[in-house]
Write a protein that holds these residues in place. Structure first.
Motif, PDB file in Angstrom:
ATOM      1  N   GLN A  87       0.847  -1.189   0.000  1.00 34.46           N
ATOM      2  CA  GLN A  87       0.000   0.000   0.000  1.00 34.46           C
ATOM      3  C   GLN A  87       0.880   1.235   0.000  1.00 34.46           C
ATOM      4  O   GLN A  87       1.918   1.262   0.669  1.00 34.46           O
ATOM      5  CB  GLN A  87      -0.894   0.054   1.244  1.00 34.46           C
ATOM      6  N   GLU A  88       0.440   2.265  -0.693  1.00 28.42           N
ATOM      7  CA  GLU A  88       1.177   3.515  -0.696  1.00 28.42           C
ATOM      8  C   GLU A  88       1.120   4.135   0.690  1.00 28.42           C
ATOM      9  O   GLU A  88       0.114   4.043   1.387  1.00 28.42           O
ATOM     10  CB  GLU A  88       0.584   4.482  -1.735  1.00 28.42           C
ATOM     11  N   ALA A  89       2.233   4.764   1.105  1.00 21.32           N
ATOM     12  CA  ALA A  89       2.297   5.389   2.437  1.00 21.32           C
ATOM     13  C   ALA A  89       3.021   6.722   2.352  1.00 21.32           C
ATOM     14  O   ALA A  89       3.912   7.015   3.130  1.00 21.32           O
ATOM     15  CB  ALA A  89       2.980   4.460   3.424  1.00 21.32           C
ATOM     16  N   GLY A  90       2.665   7.509   1.361  1.00 20.71           N
ATOM     17  CA  GLY A  90       3.323   8.800   1.195  1.00 20.71           C
ATOM     18  C   GLY A  90       4.268   8.793   0.004  1.00 20.71           C
ATOM     19  O   GLY A  90       4.460   7.784  -0.652  1.00 20.71           O
ATOM     20  N   GLU A  91       4.869   9.933  -0.239  1.00 24.60           N
ATOM     21  CA  GLU A  91       5.754  10.131  -1.382  1.00 24.60           C
ATOM     22  C   GLU A  91       6.960   9.194  -1.340  1.00 24.60           C
ATOM     23  O   GLU A  91       7.780   9.261  -0.436  1.00 24.60           O
ATOM     24  CB  GLU A  91       6.239  11.587  -1.393  1.00 24.60           C
ATOM     25  N   GLY A  92       7.044   8.275  -2.329  1.00 24.99           N
ATOM     26  CA  GLY A  92       8.189   7.375  -2.438  1.00 24.99           C
ATOM     27  C   GLY A  92       8.281   6.340  -1.332  1.00 24.99           C
ATOM     28  O   GLY A  92       9.339   5.752  -1.122  1.00 24.99           O
ATOM     29  N   LYS A  93       7.194   6.115  -0.611  1.00 23.43           N
ATOM     30  CA  LYS A  93       7.195   5.138   0.478  1.00 23.43           C
ATOM     31  C   LYS A  93       5.976   4.227   0.348  1.00 23.43           C
ATOM     32  O   LYS A  93       4.991   4.581  -0.285  1.00 23.43           O
ATOM     33  CB  LYS A  93       7.128   5.838   1.843  1.00 23.43           C
ATOM     34  N   CYS A  94       6.078   3.068   0.966  1.00 25.40           N
ATOM     35  CA  CYS A  94       4.922   2.172   0.978  1.00 25.40           C
ATOM     36  C   CYS A  94       4.926   1.349   2.256  1.00 25.40           C
ATOM     37  O   CYS A  94       5.887   1.340   3.009  1.00 25.40           O
ATOM     38  CB  CYS A  94       4.893   1.276  -0.259  1.00 25.40           C
ATOM     39  N   GLU A  95       3.799   0.695   2.474  1.00 26.37           N
ATOM     40  CA  GLU A  95       3.637  -0.193   3.609  1.00 26.37           C
ATOM     41  C   GLU A  95       3.421  -1.588   3.032  1.00 26.37           C
ATOM     42  O   GLU A  95       2.697  -1.741   2.053  1.00 26.37           O
ATOM     43  CB  GLU A  95       2.413   0.265   4.404  1.00 26.37           C
ATOM     44  N   ALA A  96       4.065  -2.582   3.622  1.00 24.80           N
ATOM     45  CA  ALA A  96       3.945  -3.944   3.101  1.00 24.80           C
ATOM     46  C   ALA A  96       3.630  -4.917   4.227  1.00 24.80           C
ATOM     47  O   ALA A  96       4.029  -4.711   5.373  1.00 24.80           O
ATOM     48  CB  ALA A  96       5.241  -4.355   2.418  1.00 24.80           C
ATOM     49  N   GLN A  97       2.901  -5.958   3.862  1.00 25.54           N
ATOM     50  CA  GLN A  97       2.590  -7.027   4.807  1.00 25.54           C
ATOM     51  C   GLN A  97       2.625  -8.347   4.060  1.00 25.54           C
ATOM     52  O   GLN A  97       2.148  -8.433   2.931  1.00 25.54           O
ATOM     53  CB  GLN A  97       1.208  -6.817   5.426  1.00 25.54           C
ATOM     54  N   LEU A  98       3.195  -9.361   4.693  1.00 27.29           N
ATOM     55  CA  LEU A  98       3.229 -10.699   4.112  1.00 27.29           C
ATOM     56  C   LEU A  98       2.184 -11.570   4.802  1.00 27.29           C
ATOM     57  O   LEU A  98       2.034 -11.519   6.027  1.00 27.29           O
ATOM     58  CB  LEU A  98       4.613 -11.326   4.291  1.00 27.29           C
ATOM     59  N   VAL A  99       1.475 -12.358   3.995  1.00 25.34           N
ATOM     60  CA  VAL A  99       0.456 -13.259   4.528  1.00 25.34           C
ATOM     61  C   VAL A  99       0.752 -14.669   4.018  1.00 25.34           C
ATOM     62  O   VAL A  99       0.813 -14.901   2.816  1.00 25.34           O
ATOM     63  CB  VAL A  99      -0.962 -12.818   4.092  1.00 25.34           C
ATOM     64  N   PHE A 100       0.939 -15.588   4.955  1.00 28.92           N
ATOM     65  CA  PHE A 100       1.184 -16.993   4.642  1.00 28.92           C
ATOM     66  C   PHE A 100      -0.120 -17.745   4.862  1.00 28.92           C
ATOM     67  O   PHE A 100      -0.720 -17.646   5.924  1.00 28.92           O
ATOM     68  CB  PHE A 100       2.272 -17.545   5.577  1.00 28.92           C
ATOM     69  N   GLU A 101      -0.576 -18.470   3.845  1.00 24.86           N
ATOM     70  CA  GLU A 101      -1.774 -19.295   3.981  1.00 24.86           C
ATOM     71  C   GLU A 101      -1.445 -20.703   3.518  1.00 24.86           C
ATOM     72  O   GLU A 101      -0.975 -20.897   2.404  1.00 24.86           O
ATOM     73  CB  GLU A 101      -2.920 -18.740   3.131  1.00 24.86           C
ATOM     74  N   GLY A 102      -1.680 -21.663   4.392  1.00 25.61           N
ATOM     75  CA  GLY A 102      -1.367 -23.046   4.056  1.00 25.61           C
ATOM     76  C   GLY A 102      -2.471 -23.988   4.467  1.00 25.61           C
ATOM     77  O   GLY A 102      -3.208 -23.723   5.414  1.00 25.61           O
ATOM     78  N   LYS A 103      -2.580 -25.084   3.732  1.00 29.02           N
ATOM     79  CA  LYS A 103      -3.565 -26.119   4.041  1.00 29.02           C
ATOM     80  C   LYS A 103      -2.807 -27.339   4.562  1.00 29.02           C
ATOM     81  O   LYS A 103      -2.279 -28.134   3.794  1.00 29.02           O
ATOM     82  CB  LYS A 103      -4.362 -26.484   2.784  1.00 29.02           C
ATOM     83  N   PHE A 104      -2.741 -27.436   5.890  1.00 32.83           N
ATOM     84  CA  PHE A 104      -2.002 -28.518   6.521  1.00 32.83           C
ATOM     85  C   PHE A 104      -2.899 -29.220   7.530  1.00 32.83           C
ATOM     86  O   PHE A 104      -3.822 -28.626   8.068  1.00 32.83           O
ATOM     87  CB  PHE A 104      -0.777 -27.975   7.269  1.00 32.83           C
ATOM     88  N   ASN A 105      -2.570 -30.481   7.821  1.00 32.19           N
ATOM     89  CA  ASN A 105      -3.309 -31.171   8.871  1.00 32.19           C
ATOM     90  C   ASN A 105      -2.926 -30.555  10.222  1.00 32.19           C
ATOM     91  O   ASN A 105      -1.890 -29.887  10.332  1.00 32.19           O
ATOM     92  CB  ASN A 105      -3.074 -32.689   8.809  1.00 32.19           C
ATOM     93  N   PRO A 106      -3.750 -30.747  11.255  1.00 35.13           N
ATOM     94  CA  PRO A 106      -3.497 -30.108  12.556  1.00 35.13           C
ATOM     95  C   PRO A 106      -2.116 -30.411  13.143  1.00 35.13           C
ATOM     96  O   PRO A 106      -1.485 -29.527  13.717  1.00 35.13           O
ATOM     97  CB  PRO A 106      -4.609 -30.662  13.447  1.00 35.13           C
ATOM     98  N   MET A 107      -1.635 -31.637  12.982  1.00 34.00           N
ATOM     99  CA  MET A 107      -0.316 -32.006  13.524  1.00 34.00           C
ATOM    100  C   MET A 107       0.792 -31.220  12.825  1.00 34.00           C
ATOM    101  O   MET A 107       1.675 -30.660  13.469  1.00 34.00           O
ATOM    102  CB  MET A 107      -0.105 -33.516  13.350  1.00 34.00           C
ATOM    103  N   MET A 108       0.732 -31.167  11.502  1.00 37.06           N
ATOM    104  CA  MET A 108       1.722 -30.428  10.731  1.00 37.06           C
ATOM    105  C   MET A 108       1.652 -28.937  11.092  1.00 37.06           C
ATOM    106  O   MET A 108       2.688 -28.289  11.276  1.00 37.06           O
ATOM    107  CB  MET A 108       1.473 -30.630   9.230  1.00 37.06           C
TER     108      MET A 108
END
Length: 130
Positions: A87-108
């Motif tokens: 996302q833009e966060a002002g002149e020449g700057k941005c905000e970033a976020q990483l999202v990990f989504e996985g389909k694993f069994n409960p033990m894993m």
């Protein structure tokens, strides 16, 4: 399983960060110090390994210019995506976020939640240092 990194401020425009993330070679610069292997396999596809963990192959799955980059596991054994939201966060700057989504069994999920959370947070932290 869903893991979100904290949002980080990056001293790059959304376009610059998007360009950086869509060039998979650049992910080597974001990796944690305990990386034991990093190799670009093809355009948009790379392999990496952290000490004590199996090798993982990621490939660029989709991207929305200047706002989102989605990488996915190339193997069906560990089905997950890693999404970078920008996302833009002002002149020449941005905000970033990483999202990990996985389909694993409960033990894993129990076994990998800690290491994956730490990994995702390290990638985001290193992005803020670019």
């Amino acid at each position: 399983m869903n893991i979100e990194s904290p949002k980080v401020n990056v001293d790059k425009s959304p376009q610059e960060l998007y360009d950086f993330l869509t060039n998979v070679e650049n992910f080597e610069k974001l990796m944690p110090e305990n990386i034991s292997k990093f190799e670009v396999l093809a355009e948009g596809k790379f392999l990496f390994a952290l000490k004590g963990m199996p090798e993982i192959v990621l490939k660029l799955q989709e991207s929305t210019p200047t706002s989102q980059v989605v990488l996915g596991a190339a193997s069906d054994k560990l089905p997950f995506t890693l999404t970078g939201n920008i996302q833009e966060a002002g002149e020449g700057k941005c905000e970033a976020q990483l999202v990990f989504e996985g389909k694993f069994n409960p033990m894993m999920s129990m076994m990998i939640k800690g290491p994956i959370g730490k990994f995702v947070n390290t990638l985001a932290e290193n992005m803020s240092k670019l």
